[in-house]
Scaffold this motif. Structure first.
Motif, mmCIF file in Angstrom:
data_model
loop_
_atom_site.group_PDB
_atom_site.id
_atom_site.type_symbol
_atom_site.label_atom_id
_atom_site.label_comp_id
_atom_site.label_asym_id
_atom_site.label_seq_id
_atom_site.Cartn_x
_atom_site.Cartn_y
_atom_site.Cartn_z
ATOM 1 N N VAL A 80 0.868 -1.175 0.000
ATOM 2 C CA VAL A 80 0.000 0.000 0.000
ATOM 3 C C VAL A 80 0.906 1.226 0.000
ATOM 4 O O VAL A 80 1.842 1.320 0.788
ATOM 5 N N GLY A 81 0.635 2.165 -0.910
ATOM 6 C CA GLY A 81 1.415 3.394 -0.958
ATOM 7 C C GLY A 81 2.614 3.355 -1.869
ATOM 8 O O GLY A 81 3.238 4.383 -2.128
ATOM 9 N N ALA A 82 2.966 2.194 -2.384
ATOM 10 C CA ALA A 82 4.091 2.037 -3.320
ATOM 11 C C ALA A 82 3.893 0.728 -4.055
ATOM 12 O O ALA A 82 2.962 -0.041 -3.752
ATOM 13 N N GLN A 83 4.771 0.442 -5.023
ATOM 14 C CA GLN A 83 4.666 -0.816 -5.749
ATOM 15 C C GLN A 83 6.054 -1.297 -6.154
ATOM 16 O O GLN A 83 6.971 -0.500 -6.362
ATOM 17 N N ALA A 84 6.200 -2.621 -6.215
ATOM 18 C CA ALA A 84 7.424 -3.199 -6.740
ATOM 19 C C ALA A 84 7.390 -3.089 -8.254
ATOM 20 O O ALA A 84 6.337 -3.284 -8.883
ATOM 21 N N THR A 85 8.517 -2.778 -8.847
ATOM 22 C CA THR A 85 8.545 -2.559 -10.300
ATOM 23 C C THR A 85 8.472 -3.864 -11.085
ATOM 24 O O THR A 85 8.168 -3.856 -12.270
ATOM 25 N N GLU A 86 8.745 -5.009 -10.430
ATOM 26 C CA GLU A 86 8.651 -6.307 -11.093
ATOM 27 C C GLU A 86 7.942 -7.308 -10.187
ATOM 28 O O GLU A 86 8.182 -7.330 -8.980
ATOM 29 N N GLN A 87 7.084 -8.133 -10.781
ATOM 30 C CA GLN A 87 6.429 -9.199 -10.014
ATOM 31 C C GLN A 87 7.342 -10.408 -9.878
ATOM 32 O O GLN A 87 7.378 -11.054 -8.833
ATOM 33 N N GLY A 88 8.112 -10.715 -10.931
ATOM 34 C CA GLY A 88 8.981 -11.881 -10.892
ATOM 35 C C GLY A 88 8.210 -13.175 -11.094
ATOM 36 O O GLY A 88 7.031 -13.177 -11.462
ATOM 37 N N ASP A 89 8.867 -14.290 -10.839
ATOM 38 C CA ASP A 89 8.283 -15.614 -11.040
ATOM 39 C C ASP A 89 7.537 -16.055 -9.787
ATOM 40 O O ASP A 89 8.143 -16.471 -8.795
ATOM 41 N N CYS A 90 6.217 -15.968 -9.835
ATOM 42 C CA CYS A 90 5.376 -16.397 -8.715
ATOM 43 C C CYS A 90 4.607 -17.669 -9.060
ATOM 44 O O CYS A 90 3.550 -17.952 -8.490
ATOM 45 N N SER A 91 5.135 -18.458 -10.012
ATOM 46 C CA SER A 91 4.403 -19.627 -10.513
ATOM 47 C C SER A 91 4.213 -20.714 -9.467
ATOM 48 O O SER A 91 3.349 -21.586 -9.622
ATOM 49 N N MET A 92 4.995 -20.683 -8.390
ATOM 50 C CA MET A 92 4.832 -21.706 -7.350
ATOM 51 C C MET A 92 3.606 -21.472 -6.481
ATOM 52 O O MET A 92 3.197 -22.330 -5.711
ATOM 53 N N PHE A 93 3.000 -20.295 -6.612
ATOM 54 C CA PHE A 93 1.793 -19.969 -5.842
ATOM 55 C C PHE A 93 0.567 -20.184 -6.734
ATOM 56 O O PHE A 93 0.513 -19.687 -7.852
ATOM 57 N N LYS A 94 -0.398 -20.915 -6.224
ATOM 58 C CA LYS A 94 -1.556 -21.289 -7.033
ATOM 59 C C LYS A 94 -2.820 -20.513 -6.674
ATOM 60 O O LYS A 94 -3.549 -20.054 -7.543
ATOM 61 N N GLU A 95 -3.076 -20.353 -5.383
ATOM 62 C CA GLU A 95 -4.356 -19.757 -4.971
ATOM 63 C C GLU A 95 -4.252 -18.238 -4.842
ATOM 64 O O GLU A 95 -5.016 -17.491 -5.459
ATOM 65 N N PHE A 96 -3.297 -17.763 -4.071
ATOM 66 C CA PHE A 96 -3.085 -16.330 -3.904
ATOM 67 C C PHE A 96 -1.744 -15.961 -4.528
ATOM 68 O O PHE A 96 -0.712 -16.543 -4.197
ATOM 69 N N ILE A 97 -1.763 -14.995 -5.430
ATOM 70 C CA ILE A 97 -0.550 -14.603 -6.149
ATOM 71 C C ILE A 97 0.078 -13.393 -5.451
ATOM 72 O O ILE A 97 -0.587 -12.364 -5.279
ATOM 73 N N PRO A 98 1.339 -13.472 -5.043
ATOM 74 C CA PRO A 98 1.990 -12.349 -4.356
ATOM 75 C C PRO A 98 2.163 -11.130 -5.261
ATOM 76 O O PRO A 98 2.142 -11.232 -6.497
ATOM 77 N N HIS A 99 2.363 -10.004 -4.637
ATOM 78 C CA HIS A 99 2.662 -8.767 -5.367
ATOM 79 C C HIS A 99 4.025 -8.860 -6.048
ATOM 80 O O HIS A 99 4.210 -8.386 -7.169
ATOM 81 N N SER A 100 5.006 -9.473 -5.372
ATOM 82 C CA SER A 100 6.344 -9.607 -5.951
ATOM 83 C C SER A 100 7.074 -10.792 -5.327
ATOM 84 O O SER A 100 7.059 -10.963 -4.103
ATOM 85 N N CYS A 101 7.713 -11.592 -6.193
ATOM 86 C CA CYS A 101 8.503 -12.742 -5.749
ATOM 87 C C CYS A 101 9.984 -12.555 -6.065
ATOM 88 O O CYS A 101 10.760 -13.517 -6.059
ATOM 89 N N VAL A 102 10.390 -11.336 -6.355
ATOM 90 C CA VAL A 102 11.780 -11.042 -6.721
ATOM 91 C C VAL A 102 12.663 -11.059 -5.474
ATOM 92 O O VAL A 102 12.282 -10.506 -4.434
ATOM 93 N N SER A 103 13.838 -11.662 -5.572
ATOM 94 C CA SER A 103 14.741 -11.733 -4.417
ATOM 95 C C SER A 103 15.380 -10.382 -4.103
ATOM 96 O O SER A 103 15.788 -10.134 -2.969
#
Length: 206
Positions: A82-105
């Protein structure tokens, strides 16, 4: 005599110019301090409020605004922001039900624009990354795959603060006394569970 007087005037003007230049440089002594306040625990991590304070006396962060990045200490990811955003989501393919905002290391985060809907804002956010002297910019994030206690939560490392035409060097994070907050009615004090500070110092104009 007239030429001597003119020479003295020129010397005084040069001296004044050097003095004001030195004064202007000195007036920019300060830093960007990033404060990471861990506010509450979640089933797999925590919610934190991250605030950047501009303690520089004259140097502003102008459009297109600041960005900051860090590297997670373990395998954390960002569920939501909230209030900002990650510029890349990255590879979140391991998540099936709820997709994270960003999976970048090593995520890079940017401030949101002023016309952002209110349900995506927190206090002191959404200025398009503009950060004037003496002011602050904040955002909130929910971190997953993280520790769920003061003994297991780990602070991100390798912080970077980026601004247009400016280069900063950030030091290591320091665990400090938890930040205290006052409620809107000014009748109750609350406290962060943990607080880390990161100091970023201006290096040179890019």
């Amino acid at each position: 005599m007239e030429s001597l007087f003119s020479a003295m005037i020129v010397l005084l003007l040069v001296s004044f110019s050097c003095f004001t230049s030195s004064e202007a440089l000195g007036s920019n002594i300060g830093n960007i301090t990033i404060k990471w306040d861990l506010m509450t625990w979640t089933p797999d991590g925590y919610v934190a409020v991250v605030t950047a304070y501009n303690y520089q006396k004259q140097r502003s962060i102008t459009r297109p605004g600041w960005k900051m990045s860090w590297r997670w200490s373990k395998k954390e990811m960002i569920w939501s922001m909230v209030g900002a955003q990650a510029t890349e989501q990255g590879d979140c393919s391991m998540f099936k039900e709820f997709i994270p905002h960003s999976c970048v290391s090593k995520p890079t985060v940017a401030d949101l624009l002023p016309k952002t809907p209110y349900n995506q804002q927190i206090a002191n956010c959404c200025k398009g990354g503009v950060l004037k002297p003496g002011l602050e910019s904040a955002f909130q994030l929910s971190v997953g795959n993280a520790g769920t206690s003061v003994k297991t939560a780990r602070m991100p490392v390798n912080f970077m603060f980026m601004a247009p035409n400016q280069q900063y060097t950030c030091g290591p994070s320091k665990n400090v006394r938890p930040t205290r907050f006052i409620t809107a009615d000014k009748r109750r004090m609350t406290s962060a569970l943990m607080t880390w500070n990161i100091t970023c110092v201006f290096e040179k104009s890019a």
